[in-house]
Design a protein around this motif. Structure first.
Motif, mmCIF file in Angstrom:
data_model
loop_
_atom_site.group_PDB
_atom_site.id
_atom_site.type_symbol
_atom_site.label_atom_id
_atom_site.label_comp_id
_atom_site.label_asym_id
_atom_site.label_seq_id
_atom_site.Cartn_x
_atom_site.Cartn_y
_atom_site.Cartn_z
ATOM 1 N N TRP A 7 44.503 35.095 50.407
ATOM 2 C CA TRP A 7 45.121 36.421 50.525
ATOM 3 C C TRP A 7 44.466 37.413 49.574
ATOM 4 O O TRP A 7 44.309 37.117 48.384
ATOM 5 C CB TRP A 7 46.610 36.349 50.149
ATOM 6 C CG TRP A 7 47.491 35.699 51.173
ATOM 7 C CD1 TRP A 7 47.836 34.386 51.235
ATOM 8 C CD2 TRP A 7 48.136 36.353 52.269
ATOM 9 N NE1 TRP A 7 48.665 34.171 52.308
ATOM 10 C CE2 TRP A 7 48.875 35.372 52.964
ATOM 11 C CE3 TRP A 7 48.177 37.671 52.736
ATOM 12 C CZ2 TRP A 7 49.636 35.658 54.089
ATOM 13 C CZ3 TRP A 7 48.939 37.961 53.869
ATOM 14 C CH2 TRP A 7 49.650 36.957 54.527
ATOM 15 N N GLY A 8 44.150 38.584 50.076
ATOM 16 C CA GLY A 8 43.735 39.698 49.215
ATOM 17 C C GLY A 8 44.933 40.600 49.043
ATOM 18 O O GLY A 8 45.409 41.210 50.002
ATOM 19 N N ILE A 9 45.460 40.654 47.830
ATOM 20 C CA ILE A 9 46.692 41.419 47.587
ATOM 21 C C ILE A 9 46.367 42.674 46.794
ATOM 22 O O ILE A 9 45.893 42.605 45.653
ATOM 23 C CB ILE A 9 47.714 40.570 46.772
ATOM 24 C CG1 ILE A 9 48.036 39.270 47.500
ATOM 25 C CG2 ILE A 9 48.977 41.385 46.489
ATOM 26 C CD1 ILE A 9 48.868 39.425 48.750
ATOM 27 N N SER A 10 46.645 43.829 47.385
ATOM 28 C CA SER A 10 46.433 45.098 46.690
ATOM 29 C C SER A 10 47.585 45.309 45.709
ATOM 30 O O SER A 10 48.753 45.370 46.113
ATOM 31 C CB SER A 10 46.420 46.252 47.692
ATOM 32 O OG SER A 10 45.403 46.048 48.646
ATOM 33 N N ALA A 11 47.222 45.439 44.431
ATOM 34 C CA ALA A 11 48.260 45.592 43.400
ATOM 35 C C ALA A 11 48.670 47.044 43.218
ATOM 36 O O ALA A 11 49.613 47.344 42.486
ATOM 37 C CB ALA A 11 47.752 45.030 42.079
ATOM 38 N N VAL A 98 44.654 38.991 43.422
ATOM 39 C CA VAL A 98 45.157 40.359 43.247
ATOM 40 C C VAL A 98 44.059 41.262 42.691
ATOM 41 O O VAL A 98 43.275 40.863 41.830
ATOM 42 C CB VAL A 98 46.403 40.416 42.318
ATOM 43 C CG1 VAL A 98 47.579 39.718 42.950
ATOM 44 C CG2 VAL A 98 46.126 39.845 40.939
ATOM 45 N N CYS A 99 44.017 42.477 43.227
ATOM 46 C CA CYS A 99 43.040 43.469 42.766
ATOM 47 C C CYS A 99 43.758 44.762 42.472
ATOM 48 O O CYS A 99 44.706 45.126 43.173
ATOM 49 C CB CYS A 99 42.022 43.781 43.859
ATOM 50 S SG CYS A 99 40.757 42.561 44.012
ATOM 51 N N GLU A 100 43.260 45.485 41.495
ATOM 52 C CA GLU A 100 43.786 46.800 41.141
ATOM 53 C C GLU A 100 43.525 47.777 42.307
ATOM 54 O O GLU A 100 42.492 47.690 42.970
ATOM 55 C CB GLU A 100 43.036 47.246 39.871
ATOM 56 C CG GLU A 100 43.601 48.415 39.155
ATOM 57 C CD GLU A 100 43.037 49.710 39.658
ATOM 58 O OE1 GLU A 100 41.966 49.710 40.281
ATOM 59 O OE2 GLU A 100 43.709 50.739 39.439
ATOM 60 N N GLY A 101 44.466 48.671 42.580
ATOM 61 C CA GLY A 101 44.292 49.621 43.681
ATOM 62 C C GLY A 101 44.402 48.909 45.017
ATOM 63 O O GLY A 101 45.230 48.021 45.196
ATOM 64 N N ASP A 102 43.530 49.294 45.944
ATOM 65 C CA ASP A 102 43.492 48.635 47.249
ATOM 66 C C ASP A 102 42.305 47.673 47.280
ATOM 67 O O ASP A 102 41.212 48.017 46.815
ATOM 68 C CB ASP A 102 43.338 49.680 48.366
ATOM 69 C CG ASP A 102 43.423 49.030 49.729
ATOM 70 O OD1 ASP A 102 44.474 49.150 50.367
ATOM 71 O OD2 ASP A 102 42.441 48.382 50.158
ATOM 72 N N VAL A 103 42.519 46.484 47.846
ATOM 73 C CA VAL A 103 41.445 45.479 47.859
ATOM 74 C C VAL A 103 40.267 45.901 48.740
ATOM 75 O O VAL A 103 39.190 45.325 48.652
ATOM 76 C CB VAL A 103 41.934 44.086 48.323
ATOM 77 C CG1 VAL A 103 42.906 43.481 47.351
ATOM 78 C CG2 VAL A 103 42.525 44.146 49.714
ATOM 79 N N THR A 108 36.263 43.799 44.316
ATOM 80 C CA THR A 108 35.505 42.543 44.362
ATOM 81 C C THR A 108 35.983 41.605 45.463
ATOM 82 O O THR A 108 35.308 40.631 45.778
ATOM 83 C CB THR A 108 35.684 41.759 43.045
ATOM 84 O OG1 THR A 108 37.056 41.813 42.684
ATOM 85 C CG2 THR A 108 34.837 42.295 41.942
ATOM 86 N N PHE A 109 37.158 41.915 46.032
ATOM 87 C CA PHE A 109 37.762 40.957 46.953
ATOM 88 C C PHE A 109 36.819 40.539 48.081
ATOM 89 O O PHE A 109 36.679 39.350 48.388
ATOM 90 C CB PHE A 109 39.059 41.527 47.540
ATOM 91 C CG PHE A 109 39.599 40.681 48.646
ATOM 92 C CD1 PHE A 109 40.210 39.474 48.372
ATOM 93 C CD2 PHE A 109 39.453 41.062 49.984
ATOM 94 C CE1 PHE A 109 40.681 38.658 49.389
ATOM 95 C CE2 PHE A 109 39.914 40.256 51.001
ATOM 96 C CZ PHE A 109 40.532 39.057 50.706
#
Ligand SMILES: C[S@@+](CC[C@H](N)C(=O)[O-])C[C@H]1O[C@@H](n2cnc3c(N)ncnc32)[C@H](O)[C@@H]1O
Length: 249
Positions: A7-11, A98-103, A108-109
């Motif tokens: 999962w790529g989760i936008s934080a 989890v990535c900062e902002g939108d993945v 890097t996602f």
């Protein structure tokens, strides 16, 4: 046993309440939460944002994904991270990164997902979108980012002022990310054009230390941090700023 899901989760850009309901649901359902490390080797900003939503018993996997530009170093970091995560996914475990902002916005996602897919071609990959920094910054300024027919240009970083000139000839709204490293040159360029009042700077949008500069007047000597972005309306749009709208009775 089938493969787990990556999962790529936008934080979101800062405020933990900017995570979507889906992001929180998925985050709380997985056993493994991966995140980029900061320069000190600690879990980075994305982790700080999602921390209030994590559950006891979940395992955190901070991954060394350095802020460098050399392709061979980046490739090696993505490969090493994929090597760490692949065995879990092969065991059927779901992993949320989890990535900062939108993945999906300068994140890097996608590189990590690609490195994993090379190892596990049938790996299910899912993405949860989120609040990216240009929108978070516009909201903090109380201004719509783009309206009606306005064209929007987002520059990931600036290598030459000619690129900014080109973007301004095309778009009515120009967002300059990673502005910190070129701020003095950009300020000077705006001053020469008489455009200091057409640009706004947003620092740490959504964080407790957020700072807003609706114009760049008097900010020649300011040195913004990495988490800053500049929004420029080169045509001097007289757009309705939410803050300026007449109050209802
Ligand atoms: C590698 S990009 C990551 C973008 C992120 N994925 C997003 O969706 O916004 C890093 C740049 O995004 C901008 N940025 C990210 N978060 C920010 C925030 N909370 N406030 C201001 N700028 C931010 C800065 O320009 C920073 O240099």
């Amino acid at each position: 046993m089938g493969l787990g899901t990556f999962w790529g989760i936008s934080a979101g850009a800062g405020d933990p309440e900017w995570l979507t309901l889906k992001a929180v649901r998925v985050l709380q359902a997985v056993n493994w939460v991966a995140c980029p490390q900061n320069a000190a080797g600690q879990p980075g900003l994305a982790y700080q944002i999602v921390r209030p939503w994590l559950q006891p018993g979940q395992t955190l996997l901070p991954l060394p994904l350095p802020f460098v530009t050399q392709p061979e170093l980046l490739q090696a970091a993505w490969e090493a991270a994929a090597e760490q995560l692949a065995p879990l996914l092969e065991q059927g475990e779901d992993v949320a990164f989890v990535c900062e902002g939108d993945v999906g916005l300068y994140s890097t996602f996608a590189y990590l997902a690609q490195a994993l897919r090379q190892r596990l071609p049938d790996l299910p990959i899912q993405v949860v979108p989120g609040v990216c920094s240009p929108l978070a910054a516009a909201a903090a300024l109380g201004s719509p980012l783009a309206l009606g027919p306005e064209k929007l240009a987002i520059l990931p970083a600036l290598f030459a002022l000619a690129e900014l000139e080109e973007a301004c000839a095309w778009a009515e709204v120009v967002v300059l990310m990673k502005v910190a490293s070129v701020y003095p040159q950009v300020w000077q360029w705006l001053a020469e054009k008489g455009w200091l009042q057409r640009a706004s700077l947003v620092v740490w949008a959504g964080w407790p230390q957020q700072a807003l500069f609706p114009t760049l007047d008097g900010l020649a000597d300011y040195r913004p941090p990495y988490f800053s972005l500049l929004i420029l309306w080169p045509q001097n749009r007289s757009s309705p700023r939410v803050a300026d709208l007449p109050k209802g009775s």
